[in-house]
Design an enzyme around this catalytic site. Sequence first.
Site, PDB file in Angstrom:
ATOM      1  N   GLN A 198       1.569 -10.900  -3.459  1.00  0.00           N
ATOM      2  CA  GLN A 198       0.142 -10.634  -3.322  1.00  0.00           C
ATOM      3  C   GLN A 198      -0.423 -10.130  -4.642  1.00  0.00           C
ATOM      4  OE1 GLN A 198       0.466  -7.693  -0.084  1.00  0.00           O
ATOM      5  NE2 GLN A 198      -1.016  -8.964   0.993  1.00  0.00           N
ATOM      6  N   LYS A 207     -14.452  -4.414   6.515  1.00  0.00           N
ATOM      7  CA  LYS A 207     -14.001  -5.254   5.404  1.00  0.00           C
ATOM      8  C   LYS A 207     -15.012  -6.309   5.010  1.00  0.00           C
ATOM      9  CE  LYS A 207     -11.618  -8.332   8.575  1.00  0.00           C
ATOM     10  NZ  LYS A 207     -10.534  -9.262   8.801  1.00  0.00           N
ATOM     11  N   CYS A 237       0.794  -1.230   0.000  1.00  0.00           N
ATOM     12  CA  CYS A 237       0.000   0.000   0.000  1.00  0.00           C
ATOM     13  C   CYS A 237       0.832   1.288   0.000  1.00  0.00           C
ATOM     14  CB  CYS A 237      -1.031   0.017   1.117  1.00  0.00           C
ATOM     15  SG  CYS A 237      -0.861  -1.251   2.355  1.00  0.00           S
ATOM     16  N   HIS A 272      -5.000  -1.278  -5.020  1.00  0.00           N
ATOM     17  CA  HIS A 272      -5.525  -0.190  -4.211  1.00  0.00           C
ATOM     18  C   HIS A 272      -6.317   0.720  -5.108  1.00  0.00           C
ATOM     19  CE1 HIS A 272      -2.215  -1.816  -1.826  1.00  0.00           C
ATOM     20  NE2 HIS A 272      -3.037  -1.566  -0.826  1.00  0.00           N
ATOM     21  N   ASP A 304      -2.275  -7.668  -5.315  1.00  0.00           N
ATOM     22  CA  ASP A 304      -2.714  -6.539  -4.517  1.00  0.00           C
ATOM     23  C   ASP A 304      -3.260  -5.433  -5.404  1.00  0.00           C
ATOM     24  OD1 ASP A 304      -3.122  -5.345  -2.156  1.00  0.00           O
ATOM     25  OD2 ASP A 304      -1.011  -5.063  -1.648  1.00  0.00           O
ATOM     26  N   ARG A 323       7.471 -10.965   5.081  1.00  0.00           N
ATOM     27  CA  ARG A 323       6.985 -10.786   6.445  1.00  0.00           C
ATOM     28  C   ARG A 323       7.574 -11.861   7.332  1.00  0.00           C
ATOM     29  NH1 ARG A 323       0.534  -9.928   5.220  1.00  0.00           N
ATOM     30  NH2 ARG A 323       0.795  -8.139   3.823  1.00  0.00           N
ATOM     31  N   HIS A 365      -8.310  -1.354  -0.200  1.00  0.00           N
ATOM     32  CA  HIS A 365      -7.336  -2.421  -0.462  1.00  0.00           C
ATOM     33  C   HIS A 365      -8.136  -3.625  -0.882  1.00  0.00           C
ATOM     34  CE1 HIS A 365      -4.294  -0.858   2.548  1.00  0.00           C
ATOM     35  NE2 HIS A 365      -5.396  -0.310   2.994  1.00  0.00           N
TER      36      HIS A 365
END
Length: 650
Positions: free
Chosen positions: A395, A478, A348, A399, A397, A377, A524
């Site tokens: 990911q 979420k 992000c 945004h 991912d 991570r 996200h």
Amino acid sequence: MSKVETQIQVKLPDGNSKTLEAGATAADLAKAIAEGLFRKSVGAVINGEPKDLYTPLKDGDEVKLLTADTDESLEFLRHSTAHVMAEAVQSLFPNAKIAIGPTIQDGFYYDFEIADHALTPSDLEAIEKKMTEIAKENQRIVRYDIPDVDAQIKEFEQQGEKFKAELLTEHRDHNPTLYLMQNKEGKTVWNDLCRGPHLPATGFIKAFKLQKVSGSYWRADENKEKLQRIYATCFWTKKDLEEHLKRLEEAEKRDHRKLAKQLDLFSVHEEVGPGLIFWHPNLATVRDTIEEYWRKEHRRRGYDFVYTPHIANESLYKISGHLENYAENMYSPMDIDGEDYRCKPMNCPGHIMIYKSKLRSYRDLPLRYAELGTVYRYERSGVLHGMLRVRGFTQDDSHIFCTPEQLKDEINGILDLIDSLMTTFGYRYKAYLSTRPEKYLGTDEQWEMATNGLEQAMKDRNMDYEVDEGGGVFYAPKIDIKLFDAIGREWQGPTIQVDLNLPNRFDVTYIGEDGNRHQAVMVHRAVLGSMERFCGGLIEHYAGRFPLWLAPTQVAVLPISDRHQERAKELALALQKKEIRAHLDDRPETIQYRIRDAQLEQTPYMLVIGDKEMEDDVVAVRHRQGGQVGTMKFEEFLEKIEKEIETKQL
RNA sequence: GCCGUUGUGGCUCAAUUGGUAGAGCUGCUGUCUUGUAAACAGCAGGUUGCAGGUUCAAGUCCUGUCAACGGCUCCA
């Protein structure tokens, strides 16, 4: 007292009523209906609440009797079996202190503290044996209201049952009860603090299995006492139990780590480090195919692709707050020219940097940035698991930056994308909306706007969803989507979060129609989650048998002998030219051998080329599951599989 | 990280009370030229996860360490 008051009337599920003597229990009701029913009854649902069979009924109660052999009464069985297990453990290990023993998804567990003894598999056998004895003895399970809580606490303490003492202290105002296990003579041989409800007696327990022992902590707190947990399961019949154990075996066969070796999919290396995945060509092909499809679906929906660096000056994560809230999952800083840099744990902040690289107008919105972004991570060593829980992963991912007005439509678009991707892979799914938790950032208005956006979009699409009140993260409401795979197991699936934190921290704004700056709404979302977890899950979902469009090798071309080699090579090349992943297997092995090999590799199609095929200018087609399909012109075969690939047939 | 279990050739597994590490598959070589799930023969392949220790002798016992596996979310 009038005669009427000595009788009560209860309602049955079929709408009929039954008149009973005052003080009658659910057991009496069963007897009043039929002796056979009474013998089978193990409990009752009274006004919607599960209760013991010997619960006294009140006038007007709605009563549904629960009999053995039903799924509904399985909870009773399992909960009571947990007690029997605890009784057995304490009889074999008098030092054992009992903690808690709830039922879980497919069974139950019980936690014990046993000083100086670690339970072994052979202990489990002994415990099972003891349990069988207790079951055969048909001990009565009797509810007992604790008359004097303080006295009972003291008794627990004297017995060294500190966990029970602690629990009772906590529940002193909740009408605490004990359940007594009584032998034939009516003597109490064991008891446990429990809310119930339970079976009337242990004789109903016939099919159970202790599965494994593992460590746990009192109240799941690693600073508290270490406990030993026995996991077990239990069914009404031996047949049900066996079926369940068989399902577990089936799941084991699908284990992606096992299949990874058989099918040459991925590896992990001690020399490199745990939780770091090496994708072998076979799985890399699957991944690449998925990514290609993923990109296409995103392009069609107006996403822009971006790339961001894998390391960044840690000041970025100071602004984002990750260093503050997420540091324990981040790797230590590395010194670059005297500045501290970090591996990126999330994408992000990077996407925000792109957004903020220039002034944005409301006319630019929505902006949808997508990246297959690799993040690192730190996961505690004990939680790593194949490809499903790793330390470095990519990911899918994205945004989305938009105005509050656009939010609902954006969510709708995401849900549409999710639906088409998940359906393509053959997953069923279920949505959960998680709303504002107790501790949260942002204003109430923001939460309302965000939550409404999520919920309204689902309503517009007529989606089924459940609300998890207060289940949101502190910075975002979420939507979580759970997937159900081919054998009904649940997987963590797509997630959508409306971030109420980062836009503020990074001052993510746009110029509105009114010429003023407004804070942008930031969403996200990940659909596949991570390529690692998703592909790991897919391996299990398909049991390694990837559908044609994903299969690493789609067609094996098998010449019968040397004189067919040329033709086979020609065909393999022709397939390759059509971007079909063909493998020519012209090793000097028997045709049976090479077919077996292709079968074991789960190759969807095999083309066998021999004299007959060359003469008739056809190919002999074999399918991994259908066996011999027959002969056909090569062009016909090509057309057939091209269509199967194009439609992503499962 | 914590609890428990495990760790032997690329893979799957053997090795009696501590007594010279074996097999099948895979791979390679050769023979066979194959008709729909395993042809035959030979060869190669291991300092038993790693580091110490006990012992005349350790894959086997002890200590440490690394990794994998099952859990550590389900709350009387």
